[in-house]
Design a protein around this motif. Sequence first.
Motif, PDB file in Angstrom:
ATOM      1  N   ALA A  82       0.802  -3.522  -1.024  1.00 51.39           N
ATOM      2  CA  ALA A  82       1.917  -2.834  -0.390  1.00 51.39           C
ATOM      3  C   ALA A  82       2.742  -3.753   0.492  1.00 51.39           C
ATOM      4  CB  ALA A  82       1.381  -1.659   0.441  1.00 51.39           C
ATOM      5  N   GLY A  83       2.123  -4.786   1.083  1.00 50.25           N
ATOM      6  CA  GLY A  83       2.830  -5.648   2.020  1.00 50.25           C
ATOM      7  C   GLY A  83       3.996  -6.374   1.387  1.00 50.25           C
ATOM      8  N   ARG A  84       3.787  -6.969   0.219  1.00 51.22           N
ATOM      9  CA  ARG A  84       4.862  -7.698  -0.448  1.00 51.22           C
ATOM     10  C   ARG A  84       6.002  -6.765  -0.829  1.00 51.22           C
ATOM     11  NH1 ARG A  84       1.422 -11.545  -4.660  1.00 51.22           N
ATOM     12  NH2 ARG A  84       0.126 -12.589  -3.088  1.00 51.22           N
ATOM     13  N   VAL A  85       5.652  -5.603  -1.329  1.00 48.97           N
ATOM     14  CA  VAL A  85       6.664  -4.631  -1.736  1.00 48.97           C
ATOM     15  C   VAL A  85       7.465  -4.161  -0.526  1.00 48.97           C
ATOM     16  CG1 VAL A  85       6.984  -2.311  -2.682  1.00 48.97           C
ATOM     17  CG2 VAL A  85       5.385  -3.888  -3.774  1.00 48.97           C
ATOM     18  N   ALA A  86       6.790  -3.885   0.582  1.00 47.47           N
ATOM     19  CA  ALA A  86       7.478  -3.410   1.783  1.00 47.47           C
ATOM     20  C   ALA A  86       8.388  -4.486   2.368  1.00 47.47           C
ATOM     21  CB  ALA A  86       6.468  -2.954   2.829  1.00 47.47           C
ATOM     22  N   ALA A  87       7.968  -5.741   2.330  1.00 47.84           N
ATOM     23  CA  ALA A  87       8.801  -6.825   2.845  1.00 47.84           C
ATOM     24  C   ALA A  87      10.096  -6.946   2.047  1.00 47.84           C
ATOM     25  CB  ALA A  87       8.028  -8.145   2.802  1.00 47.84           C
ATOM     26  N   GLY A 123      10.302   0.752  -1.355  1.00 49.81           N
ATOM     27  CA  GLY A 123       9.227  -0.079  -0.827  1.00 49.81           C
ATOM     28  C   GLY A 123       8.810   0.226   0.584  1.00 49.81           C
ATOM     29  N   VAL A 124       9.576   1.065   1.300  1.00 55.16           N
ATOM     30  CA  VAL A 124       9.296   1.247   2.733  1.00 55.16           C
ATOM     31  C   VAL A 124       9.163   2.708   3.142  1.00 55.16           C
ATOM     32  CG1 VAL A 124      10.315  -0.946   3.468  1.00 55.16           C
ATOM     33  CG2 VAL A 124      11.795   1.056   3.198  1.00 55.16           C
ATOM     34  N   THR A 125       9.074   3.604   2.174  1.00 47.32           N
ATOM     35  CA  THR A 125       8.934   5.018   2.541  1.00 47.32           C
ATOM     36  C   THR A 125       7.589   5.548   2.069  1.00 47.32           C
ATOM     37  OG1 THR A 125      10.311   5.550   0.604  1.00 47.32           O
ATOM     38  CG2 THR A 125      11.403   5.511   2.738  1.00 47.32           C
ATOM     39  N   PHE A 126       7.520   6.829   1.803  1.00 46.24           N
ATOM     40  CA  PHE A 126       6.246   7.530   1.724  1.00 46.24           C
ATOM     41  C   PHE A 126       5.278   7.012   0.667  1.00 46.24           C
ATOM     42  CE2 PHE A 126       9.195  10.905   3.353  1.00 46.24           C
ATOM     43  CZ  PHE A 126       8.708  10.895   4.636  1.00 46.24           C
ATOM     44  N   VAL A 127       5.760   6.726  -0.532  1.00 45.49           N
ATOM     45  CA  VAL A 127       4.838   6.409  -1.619  1.00 45.49           C
ATOM     46  C   VAL A 127       4.016   5.167  -1.307  1.00 45.49           C
ATOM     47  CG1 VAL A 127       4.695   5.696  -4.030  1.00 45.49           C
ATOM     48  CG2 VAL A 127       6.210   7.579  -3.371  1.00 45.49           C
ATOM     49  N   VAL A 128       4.669   4.073  -0.983  1.00 49.39           N
ATOM     50  CA  VAL A 128       3.965   2.827  -0.702  1.00 49.39           C
ATOM     51  C   VAL A 128       3.191   2.917   0.610  1.00 49.39           C
ATOM     52  CG1 VAL A 128       4.266   0.376  -0.185  1.00 49.39           C
ATOM     53  CG2 VAL A 128       5.548   1.431  -2.059  1.00 49.39           C
ATOM     54  N   ALA A 129       3.817   3.483   1.650  1.00 50.73           N
ATOM     55  CA  ALA A 129       3.173   3.543   2.964  1.00 50.73           C
ATOM     56  C   ALA A 129       1.960   4.471   2.958  1.00 50.73           C
ATOM     57  CB  ALA A 129       4.182   3.998   4.021  1.00 50.73           C
ATOM     58  N   ILE A 130       2.104   5.654   2.379  1.00 56.30           N
ATOM     59  CA  ILE A 130       0.969   6.585   2.324  1.00 56.30           C
ATOM     60  C   ILE A 130      -0.134   6.023   1.439  1.00 56.30           C
ATOM     61  CG2 ILE A 130       0.232   8.846   1.462  1.00 56.30           C
ATOM     62  CD1 ILE A 130       2.820  10.007   2.505  1.00 56.30           C
ATOM     63  N   GLY A 131       0.226   5.402   0.322  1.00 54.95           N
ATOM     64  CA  GLY A 131      -0.788   4.800  -0.537  1.00 54.95           C
ATOM     65  C   GLY A 131      -1.602   3.758   0.206  1.00 54.95           C
ATOM     66  N   GLY A 193       1.473  -5.929   8.335  1.00 54.69           N
ATOM     67  CA  GLY A 193       0.367  -5.063   8.745  1.00 54.69           C
ATOM     68  C   GLY A 193      -0.246  -4.247   7.640  1.00 54.69           C
ATOM     69  N   ILE A 194       0.454  -4.099   6.512  1.00 56.17           N
ATOM     70  CA  ILE A 194      -0.127  -3.338   5.397  1.00 56.17           C
ATOM     71  C   ILE A 194      -0.394  -4.247   4.199  1.00 56.17           C
ATOM     72  CG2 ILE A 194       0.953  -1.191   6.133  1.00 56.17           C
ATOM     73  CD1 ILE A 194       2.977  -1.535   3.853  1.00 56.17           C
ATOM     74  N   ALA A 195      -0.407  -5.568   4.444  1.00 55.88           N
ATOM     75  CA  ALA A 195      -0.611  -6.523   3.354  1.00 55.88           C
ATOM     76  C   ALA A 195      -2.033  -6.451   2.832  1.00 55.88           C
ATOM     77  CB  ALA A 195      -0.291  -7.934   3.831  1.00 55.88           C
ATOM     78  N   GLY A 196      -2.206  -6.828   1.586  1.00 53.76           N
ATOM     79  CA  GLY A 196      -3.524  -6.831   0.956  1.00 53.76           C
ATOM     80  C   GLY A 196      -3.478  -6.096  -0.359  1.00 53.76           C
ATOM     81  N   ARG A 197      -4.112  -6.656  -1.364  1.00 54.98           N
ATOM     82  CA  ARG A 197      -4.128  -6.009  -2.675  1.00 54.98           C
ATOM     83  C   ARG A 197      -5.105  -4.849  -2.688  1.00 54.98           C
ATOM     84  NH1 ARG A 197      -3.808 -10.738  -7.327  1.00 54.98           N
ATOM     85  NH2 ARG A 197      -1.876 -11.722  -6.582  1.00 54.98           N
ATOM     86  N   PRO A 198      -4.767  -3.761  -3.393  1.00 59.52           N
ATOM     87  CA  PRO A 198      -5.712  -2.644  -3.501  1.00 59.52           C
ATOM     88  C   PRO A 198      -7.016  -3.089  -4.149  1.00 59.52           C
ATOM     89  CG  PRO A 198      -3.536  -2.008  -4.269  1.00 59.52           C
ATOM     90  CD  PRO A 198      -3.513  -3.493  -4.080  1.00 59.52           C
ATOM     91  N   ALA A 199      -8.101  -2.507  -3.684  1.00 58.50           N
ATOM     92  CA  ALA A 199      -9.415  -2.855  -4.216  1.00 58.50           C
ATOM     93  C   ALA A 199      -9.625  -2.241  -5.586  1.00 58.50           C
ATOM     94  CB  ALA A 199     -10.508  -2.362  -3.271  1.00 58.50           C
TER      95      ALA A 199
END
Length: 409
Positions: A82-87, A123-131, A193-199
Amino acid sequence: MSQTFAPNAAAMRRRPWVVLICAATLVTIAMGIRQSFGLFLRPIELDTGIGREAFGLAIAVQNLILGLAQPFVGALADRHGAGRVAAAGGAIYALGLVLAAMISGAVGLNLTLGFLVGLAMTGVTFVVAIGAAMRVMPPERRGLAAGIVTAGGSVGQFLLVPVAQGLITGFGWRESFLIFGALAGAMVLLAIGIAGRPAVPQTGGAHTQTFGEALREAAGHSGFWLLNAGFFVCGFHVAFVATHLPAFLGDRGLDPALGARALALVGLFNILGSYVFGMSADRWRKKHVLAGIYLARAVLMVLFLAFPVTPLSVTLFACTLGFLWLGTVPLTSGLVGQIFGVRYMSTLFGIVFLSHQLGSFFGAWGAGYAYNATGSYDLAWQISIAIAVLAALLHWPIRDAPVSRLRAA
């Protein structure tokens, strides 16, 4: 069969509140700026001659791009983090607002406030942030996490809508876009702050669901399509009110500042609503709460139109609608995660969110078209009431039990 998580997931779980706070703040800025756009309608109309239908079309394009691109951007977040997408989203958001300050006609408005801002918001609203937030929380607290992130959007609306009104009054709409562009740039830093690949779940040699299998599983589930239909209605309501309520009140001879206060009150009371409905997602059957929200919206709109539109009635309407405003988000996203799991949460919720944004397209543009055709917003209000009742009925038959794959695990 029990599941363990990859080391990256363990690292994420050591800082869940950092992820949650950054995700909520991203949504606070992104949604706060977005919900102020209705205040720009009249100043832009007076300065450039861009009419309400054309302005509504730009907001509709924004909502449509946000919806069409969201499943793909959600898939990128599921794959790369999510971090890369949000940036990237924050950077494009800032660019769109800066360029919007330079427009002189409807084409420029559609390209900047429409296309660029719509793409950025994926990249910065509900879908990515909530996920991102739901993945670092245990299952029993995911509804609350979604509610807190959703409330971030309402905090932004409460804080930034009055700021927008003050900036427009004090500096002008072009300068206001530039200032908000600088604020949007801050989201690039928050994305860290939300960087990191999903497990990827480790299942001891058992089959791990693929991306294609996740899509086919959701497509074959009737509840997934009922959630899509219900979220379409939510999008229509939100875009219609956010875009056209200030103009509707101005047509009734009320102070233009009342529109800003009404939108701010919607944001304020939705902070409470998002938290309450987020908690309810962990305690009650989400589909029943969703049906109640849509039915309550229908009743509220009927009562609002049945009495004279006064500052008091607008205040009461805004406060009540605010409580119901985005309470659908933690419940709808919660149902997606509950039924299908969280591995492909951003992708699947992104598809549902596409339906929401299709509704937003018609809520923003359709209301402006109806106004130009009939000279009033009456038809838009009537459609809003009818589809709210329909949405309440559609949620009741949803099969909300986890799919057999999750039950077996």
